[in-house]
Design an enzyme around this catalytic site. Structure first.
Site, short mmCIF file in Angstrom:
data_model
loop_
_atom_site.label_atom_id
_atom_site.label_comp_id
_atom_site.label_asym_id
_atom_site.label_seq_id
_atom_site.Cartn_x
_atom_site.Cartn_y
_atom_site.Cartn_z
N ARG A 103 0.83 -1.20 0.00
CA ARG A 103 0.00 0.00 0.00
C ARG A 103 0.87 1.24 0.00
NH1 ARG A 103 -4.66 0.85 4.51
NH2 ARG A 103 -2.86 0.81 5.89
N THR A 107 -0.99 7.53 -1.02
CA THR A 107 -2.29 7.44 -1.68
C THR A 107 -3.18 6.32 -1.13
OG1 THR A 107 -1.49 5.88 -3.36
CG2 THR A 107 -1.21 8.22 -3.82
N ASP A 199 -1.38 -3.97 12.68
CA ASP A 199 -0.86 -4.42 11.39
C ASP A 199 -0.73 -5.94 11.42
OD1 ASP A 199 1.24 -5.25 9.40
OD2 ASP A 199 1.10 -3.12 8.88
N ASP A 202 2.83 -7.40 10.44
CA ASP A 202 3.84 -7.20 11.48
C ASP A 202 3.61 -8.14 12.66
OD1 ASP A 202 5.34 -5.27 10.20
OD2 ASP A 202 4.20 -3.59 11.04
#
Length: 208
Positions: A103, A107, A199, A202
């Site tokens: 990602r 944006t 996340d 992670d």
């Protein structure tokens, strides 16, 4: 397009500990795998079957087996790999593909860096796996890419989704059903699901 939320008490119990920031990397990884197996059970509920002749120790009979070509699991890298083992535990004959997307932090749009799937994937039911359906951009890109190579039968499986992500996928791919463990409140300004679980990549791989 259907959205199925699996509210089984055992799954929801495990999801609570996946969410907790106190859960260690090894336990997080194990729980994601276990939840993925439970979601695999639900997402394959409508697989076609046919009767075959077998002999039990007692008598001959006709009994159902899954018919047609074996399905294909496609992981959205890298977090999707945390769900693959749990899915394969239940579907050991499945083929596996990978789509690498990251990602863009500015944006929030997905950028593809890897794509490898079975040659005959267009002939198979394809189940796309990724723990988080946040903005929906990665899922939309992955589903679009698979349709480009001829896949016509697609399903999406996530642990968590935001309402915004669901709406985005529904708008772009109204033919693709979504199977989830939970729909959360919203996205925050950074594109993370709230309350979410942080996340997923992670936490699965212990990289933060």
């Amino acid at each position: 397009m259907s959205v199925i939320v699996v509210n089984h008490p055992l799954l929801q119990h495990k999801l609570t500990y996946v969410r907790s920031e106190d859960t260690t990397t090894d336990n997080f990884r194990r729980l994601v795998r276990e939840i993925a197996s439970m979601l695999a059970y639900e997402v394959t509920r409508d697989l076609p079957t046919e009767l075959i002749d077998i002999k039990t120790p007692v008598a001959s009979c006709k009994s159902p087996v899954i018919s047609g070509k074996k399905l294909c699991l496609v992981s959205i890298l890298r977090a999707g790999n945390g769900m693959l083992d749990g899915m394969i535990d239940l579907l050991p004959g499945a083929r596996v593909g990978h789509i690498g997307l990251y990602r863009d932090p500015e944006t929030l749009e997905p950028v593809e860096y890897y794509f490898k799937v079975p040659e005959d994937i267009r002939d198979r039911l394809v189940i796309v796996v990724d723990p988080m359906l946040a903005t929906g951009n990665s899922a939309i890109a992955a589903l679009s890419r698979l349709k480009e190579v001829g896949v016509s039968s697609l399903k999406l499986v996530n642990l968590l989704a935001s309402p915004e992500g669901i709406r985005a996928v529904q708008a772009a791919h109204p033919d693709v059903p979504i199977t989830l463990a939970a729909i959360d409140e919203r996205l925050n300004e950074h594109g993370y699901i709230v309350p979410g679980l942080g996340d997923a990549g992670d936490r699965i791989f212990g990289t933060k």
